[in-house]
Design a protein around this motif. Structure first.
Motif, mmCIF file in Angstrom:
data_model
loop_
_atom_site.group_PDB
_atom_site.id
_atom_site.type_symbol
_atom_site.label_atom_id
_atom_site.label_comp_id
_atom_site.label_asym_id
_atom_site.label_seq_id
_atom_site.Cartn_x
_atom_site.Cartn_y
_atom_site.Cartn_z
ATOM 1 N N ILE A 357 15.888 -58.587 124.870
ATOM 2 C CA ILE A 357 17.809 -58.153 123.898
ATOM 3 C C ILE A 357 18.101 -56.862 123.096
ATOM 4 O O ILE A 357 18.839 -56.215 124.019
ATOM 5 C CB ILE A 357 18.572 -59.357 122.812
ATOM 6 N N GLY A 358 17.397 -56.610 122.338
ATOM 7 C CA GLY A 358 17.300 -55.106 122.216
ATOM 8 C C GLY A 358 17.182 -54.104 122.733
ATOM 9 O O GLY A 358 17.774 -53.228 123.583
ATOM 10 N N LEU A 359 16.129 -54.362 124.194
ATOM 11 C CA LEU A 359 15.839 -53.062 124.798
ATOM 12 C C LEU A 359 16.837 -53.055 126.050
ATOM 13 O O LEU A 359 17.671 -52.070 126.354
ATOM 14 C CB LEU A 359 15.072 -53.907 125.423
ATOM 15 N N VAL A 360 17.923 -54.372 126.059
ATOM 16 C CA VAL A 360 19.156 -54.177 127.322
ATOM 17 C C VAL A 360 19.877 -53.730 127.003
ATOM 18 O O VAL A 360 20.684 -52.722 127.170
ATOM 19 C CB VAL A 360 19.154 -56.036 127.897
ATOM 20 N N VAL A 361 20.374 -54.082 125.308
ATOM 21 C CA VAL A 361 21.528 -53.054 124.911
ATOM 22 C C VAL A 361 20.923 -51.576 124.841
ATOM 23 O O VAL A 361 21.730 -50.561 125.162
ATOM 24 C CB VAL A 361 21.818 -53.305 123.059
ATOM 25 N N SER A 362 19.944 -51.206 124.553
ATOM 26 C CA SER A 362 19.581 -49.766 124.173
ATOM 27 C C SER A 362 19.834 -48.979 125.314
ATOM 28 O O SER A 362 19.773 -48.072 125.973
ATOM 29 C CB SER A 362 18.008 -49.743 123.606
ATOM 30 N N GLY A 363 19.280 -49.781 126.737
ATOM 31 C CA GLY A 363 19.150 -49.579 127.838
ATOM 32 C C GLY A 363 20.726 -49.457 128.183
ATOM 33 O O GLY A 363 21.390 -48.321 128.889
ATOM 34 N N LEU A 364 21.711 -49.853 127.879
ATOM 35 C CA LEU A 364 22.576 -50.236 128.379
ATOM 36 C C LEU A 364 23.317 -48.681 127.922
ATOM 37 O O LEU A 364 24.290 -48.166 127.744
ATOM 38 C CB LEU A 364 23.633 -51.022 127.935
ATOM 39 N N ILE A 365 23.042 -48.348 126.993
ATOM 40 C CA ILE A 365 23.534 -47.296 125.580
ATOM 41 C C ILE A 365 23.205 -46.060 126.274
ATOM 42 O O ILE A 365 24.171 -45.102 126.422
ATOM 43 C CB ILE A 365 23.057 -47.549 124.181
ATOM 44 N N VAL A 366 21.331 -46.152 126.535
ATOM 45 C CA VAL A 366 21.623 -44.653 126.926
ATOM 46 C C VAL A 366 22.622 -44.528 128.751
ATOM 47 O O VAL A 366 22.310 -43.350 128.912
ATOM 48 C CB VAL A 366 19.953 -45.185 127.937
ATOM 49 N N PHE A 367 22.970 -45.296 129.577
ATOM 50 C CA PHE A 367 23.120 -45.690 130.270
ATOM 51 C C PHE A 367 25.030 -44.658 130.483
ATOM 52 O O PHE A 367 24.561 -44.370 130.984
ATOM 53 C CB PHE A 367 23.069 -46.757 131.122
ATOM 54 N N PHE A 368 25.696 -45.764 129.596
ATOM 55 C CA PHE A 368 26.713 -45.515 129.500
ATOM 56 C C PHE A 368 27.405 -44.813 128.478
ATOM 57 O O PHE A 368 27.895 -43.923 128.605
ATOM 58 C CB PHE A 368 28.000 -46.523 128.644
#
Length: 468
Positions: A357-368
């Motif tokens: 879950i932490g990876l998904v959230v962090s990845g989305l932050i990098v994207f947006f």
């Protein structure tokens, strides 16, 4: 997962809770090894020394993981000295694809046979020092198209034997840990690997690659800086692989699960029967192998494409990419060691779920927030690394708690096979999203999608309760 011709084991499956056993059962439920073996590990005066010796193999293996396959030799091999840009990268991809196919076909059999023969440590030594010899041979790969084939062969062969060694190394986890410490010990090993990679990268970068004239007068002429780095890496791995071979006793298959030795090709028939029985009797293990294969490929994608994204999206220079890589390994190493204790207290599944879950959230932050500049990648990118190591380590302990006694090598071989079988997912998803979005940062969504898919597949998998 037993051979139909072998006697029935009185030991309970590894996923039975301790309350299902009585002292007469003579087994430890959480990791499935015989009580005598667990007590021997727990009571040995040198237990901590054995754990440290086991972890040093991971520390040494960074010579192959970080230096050969990630940051130095493969970068050298895909330089324009060996052929046109784009062509050499494709040839490297094909070489690694062939290596992956061989690993998928052979890893479960080599693991099964090391279980049966009771020579797990022996085969760890053999495969490790084949990798060391292959790394030494990389010194002879000079910068020129005529040496490309030799370089590709060595990288592919090194990957094959490194995976074979890793199967036996992972299987030894139950020999150096107890049911109460298996998560902490696994995390310690993964952490040692990250920290070892940091130290060795610093040594070779500042000692040979970065300066115009490095240690011992080595320069970049004729690729000598990289070639000498391969000798240093081989020495590093060879030395740090020795302690586990001296400190940890050879594996002895519990008498209840010993199996008749059979020929190599007959091992595939036995493997087929075992997989069928595993599906019928421990389907949960099969589902975990599938789920972990998917999310582990997503984890690999974080490191594989992290440097590419840092350079192409956030404007990192080559030197800044290496600095970020070192920082990423520091963060991953510390978090992996620290979270190992939570694995033992809460169980592996909550650790894996939280990390994914932490990876998904962090990845989305990098994207947006990709327009925010390098500070975004330094913060959210390092956050990604914070979760990668714990997910990798807890995945290993989750499986170790499920494996039937005496089958560690074989099932960790299947673990390697399933991981290789879906190793196309993250690269394909990355490339597909870049193509659709038209910008490199869209590839982040591809990696996040693979991790999220693995998370979804993991949700229904039942976990073994940690021993308190």
């Amino acid at each position: 997962m037993t051979d139909p011709d072998a006697p029935r084991s009185p030991e309970a499956p590894r996923n039975f809770p301790p309350s299902h056993l009585t002292p007469a059962d003579g087994a430890a439920a959480t990791i499935g090894v015989a009580t005598g073996q667990v007590e021997a590990v727990a009571e040995a005066g040198a237990r901590k020394g054995r754990i440290f010796a086991w972890g040093l193999w991971d520390w040494g293996s960074a010579a192959f993981n970080a230096v050969v396959t990630t940051f130095v030799f493969t970068v050298y091999l895909t330089s324009e000295s060996f052929g046109p840009k784009g062509t050499v990268e494709a040839q490297l991809g094909w070489a690694l694809a062939i290596a992956g196919l061989l690993i998928a076909l052979l890893a479960p059999i080599t693991g099964q046979r090391s279980d049966t023969s009771g020579r797990r440590k022996f085969w760890l030594a053999v495969n490790t020092y084949i990798v060391v010899a292959i790394t030494v041979a990389m010194f002879f790969v000079q910068p020129g198209p005529e040496y490309l084939l030799l370089g590709l062969f060595l990288v592919a062969a090194g990957n094959v034997f490194f995976e074979f060694a890793g199967v036996n190394y992972n299987a030894m986890l139950v020999q150096v840990s107890t049911p109460r410490s298996i998560g902490k010990v696994s995390g310690f090993g993964w952490g040692m690997g990250y920290v070892g990679g940091i130290v060795l990268l610093l040594v070779v970068y500042f000692g040979f690659i970065q300066p115009e004239v490095g240690l011992f007068g080595v320069t970049g002429e004729n690729g000598m800086d990289v070639r000498v780095t391969m000798l240093v890496s081989a020495l590093w791995f060879g030395l740090f692989a020795l302690p586990v071979l001296f400190a940890v006793p050879e594996y002895r298959n519990p008498a209840a699960v010993e199996r008749e030795k059979i020929g190599f090709f007959a091992s595939y028939a036995r493997l087929g029967r075992d997989i069928k029985r595993l599906w019928n009797e421990q389907r949960n293990t099969v589902w975990f192998l599938l789920a972990s294969a998917v999310f582990r490929d997503g984890l690999a994608g974080v490191f594989t494409f992290g440097g590419v994204l840092a350079a192409s999206v956030f404007g990192f220079s080559a030197g800044e990419v290496i600095i970020f890589a070192i920082a990423a390994n520091v963060v991953a190493g510390i978090s992996t060691i620290a979270v190992g204790a939570l694995d033992d207290k809460l169980g592996a599944k909550p650790v894996i779920m939280a990390a994914l879950i932490g990876l998904v959230v962090s990845g989305l932050i990098v994207f947006f927030l990709h327009d925010g500049g390098q500070i975004v990648f330094w913060t959210a990118g390092l956050a990604l690394c914070l979760f990668v190591g714990p997910a990798q380590s807890a995945s290993r302990t989750f499986l170790a708690r499920l494996i039937p006694a005496g089958r560690e090598g074989e099932v960790f071989g299947l673990y390697a096979t399933t991981g290789r079988a879906v190793s196309f997912l993250a690269p394909t998803a990355f490339a597909l999203f870049v193509t659709i979005g038209g910008e490199p940062y869209y590839g982040i969504l591809g990696i996040v999608l693979v991790i999220a898919l693995g998370l979804a597949l993991l949700i229904p998998v039942k976990a073994s309760a940690p021993t308190r």
